[in-house]
Scaffold this active site. Structure first.
Site, PDB file in Angstrom:
ATOM      1  N   ASP B  43       4.386   9.217   1.434  1.00 26.20           N
ATOM      2  CA  ASP B  43       2.972   8.866   1.469  1.00 26.20           C
ATOM      3  C   ASP B  43       2.086  10.093   1.626  1.00 26.20           C
ATOM      4  OD1 ASP B  43       3.193   6.144   1.152  1.00 26.20           O
ATOM      5  OD2 ASP B  43       3.388   5.733   3.290  1.00 26.20           O
ATOM      6  N   LYS B  64      -1.836   7.444  -1.480  1.00 24.49           N
ATOM      7  CA  LYS B  64      -3.201   7.237  -1.939  1.00 24.49           C
ATOM      8  C   LYS B  64      -4.057   8.287  -1.266  1.00 24.49           C
ATOM      9  CE  LYS B  64      -6.721   3.577  -1.973  1.00 24.49           C
ATOM     10  NZ  LYS B  64      -7.022   2.224  -1.470  1.00 24.49           N
ATOM     11  N   MET B 177      -6.661   3.937  10.558  1.00 27.26           N
ATOM     12  CA  MET B 177      -7.440   4.019   9.318  1.00 27.26           C
ATOM     13  C   MET B 177      -8.881   3.597   9.598  1.00 27.26           C
ATOM     14  SD  MET B 177      -4.405   2.232   7.074  1.00 27.26           S
ATOM     15  CE  MET B 177      -3.880   1.242   8.487  1.00 27.26           C
TER      16      MET B 177
END
Lengths: 263, 263
Positions: B43, B64, B177
């Site tokens: 990731d 991402k 996040m």
């Protein structure tokens, strides 16, 4: 042998998370710190497989376990201070992660107030290890949007019922030190409207050779924890994400985890 | 070099927690698994310092991040399945702990349903590492009786406001996040009755060389997160236990953490 003597200066104290028990779940830093330590103060949940990394250190048990020596928090604080004042390289080794029900702040505050430099090394917490062994999770999209870590003790105190009243079925609940109090907690959650068939995972001695993972439900939690002894480390994870193994995993997992259905 | 080739059989997939970023916060098992892997899917939050342990493996980025390649979950699932079907030793490396906001269950379920053996290696989660760096904690007797892990996204969805309405000041809240959504969450918590001066700790790139720890309050959270970029890993910890450094630690901690007051 890993050399970590530059990590701890004489007179300093590191509060170190030992993880759930399996020495392979120690962090690399914890391994280095143990190798560098001159004195290690360890809890009941820390085993010989982990302590072997501190062969060069004096190893002092300060845990609480049925029928064995018990040191209260004040005494532990004094022992840590005394070792630091003797200019030793000190490791205070705690099961799991020091920041989650590890009383790390009490020890750090006590030492810091007396001029001792304190550092903290995080660790893998028991609930993470339990669901990993089970092939489950603590959160999962559409199943569990968040996770809350509580202690069994919380369930027994009137003043702590607030969170139970507001508990939501889409939040996974991980109960630490929950052997005695998990049944009462289960009753309260059902009274609050939780489905009696809400899945629960009971992790016993997670990650150790005698690990047991018990799949059960809220209504059967009393039965599931009744057979466990005081000496066993127990974490209870309540919610569908903890049970998702029944959907996601079958025989492929029998090599790494053992299910014992208690009924 | 650590030999872990007996840990992963050809065609098996290990979902592995990489911890918060510092390679010393990898577990010993994660290090062995990386050494044994033939393919590693990683990731955005996994850095080169961690990937160095998988020098012998093909390293495939599936994360991402602004302006870079993005693989959606369906595509990641297919890539993992394809590598397993090619009889590779596969590691799926995730930041932090796979069981906490790591979508591990989705990948495990997909692979298991297609006959692939899946195993999970837990890791140190970002909130634990943030408070460790800060000399703080997630729980502490008399200060924070429990801790809840949520995502920033939770704050933005009407359907998720349940837990905010029931949030209690004696439960620490760790927001993952949370860069974009933390301000909205802070507003909602204040509307629900939380003191505007409730302490908050913003951890940026926790445990990495460019780690920043920002001490702030609920009312200043918008200001504190406004300067952060999309590329930075942010965890926000709300509650007095996260701020206890102000009581417990002073100059002794300047060597291991840097405070930048944003106002």
């Amino acid at each position: 042998l890993v050399n970590g003597s530059d990590l701890i200066r004489p007179g300093e104290v590191w509060l170190v998370g030992a993880g759930p028990g399996d020495p392979d779940l120690l962090t690399r830093r914890a391994e280095k710190l143990l190798a560098a330590a001159e004195v290690v103060f360890y809890d009941a949940l820390v085993g010989q497989d982990v302590l072997q990394f501190a062969r060069g250190a004096a190893q002092i048990f300060v845990g609480k376990r049925a029928g064995r020596h018990f040191a209260d928090q004040g005494r532990i604080n004094q022992l840590l201070l005394s070792a630091a004042n003797d200019r030793k390289r000190v490791v205070r080794l705690k099961g799991g992660d020091p920041s989650i029900f590890g009383r790390s702040l009490e020890e750090a505050a006590f030492l810091h107030a007396r001029g001792v430099a304190v550092h903290i090394c995080p660790g893998v917490t028991a609930a993470s290890a339990a669901v990993a062994s089970a092939g489950a999770a603590l959160t999962s999209r559409g199943i569990a949007r968040s996770v809350q870590f509580v202690t069994g003790r919380c369930a027994g105190e009137e003043s702590d019922d607030d969170w139970i009243r507001s508990a939501s079925p889409d939040t996974t609940i991980a109960v630490y030190m929950g052997r005695k109090d998990a049944p009462e907690l289960a009753s309260k959650l059902m009274a609050r409207g939780f489905d009696a068939l809400t899945p629960a995972l009971v992790g016993v001695n997670v990650s150790l050779p005698d690990e047991r993972l018990l799949r059960t439900t809220l209504q059967s939690l009393t039965l599931s924890t009744a057979c466990l002894s005081d000496d066993e480390a127990v974490v209870v994870v309540i919610g569908p994400a903890a049970a998702a193994t029944s959907i996601a995993h079958g025989p492929a997992f029998t090599a790494t985890c053992e299910w014992r259905l208690v009924s």
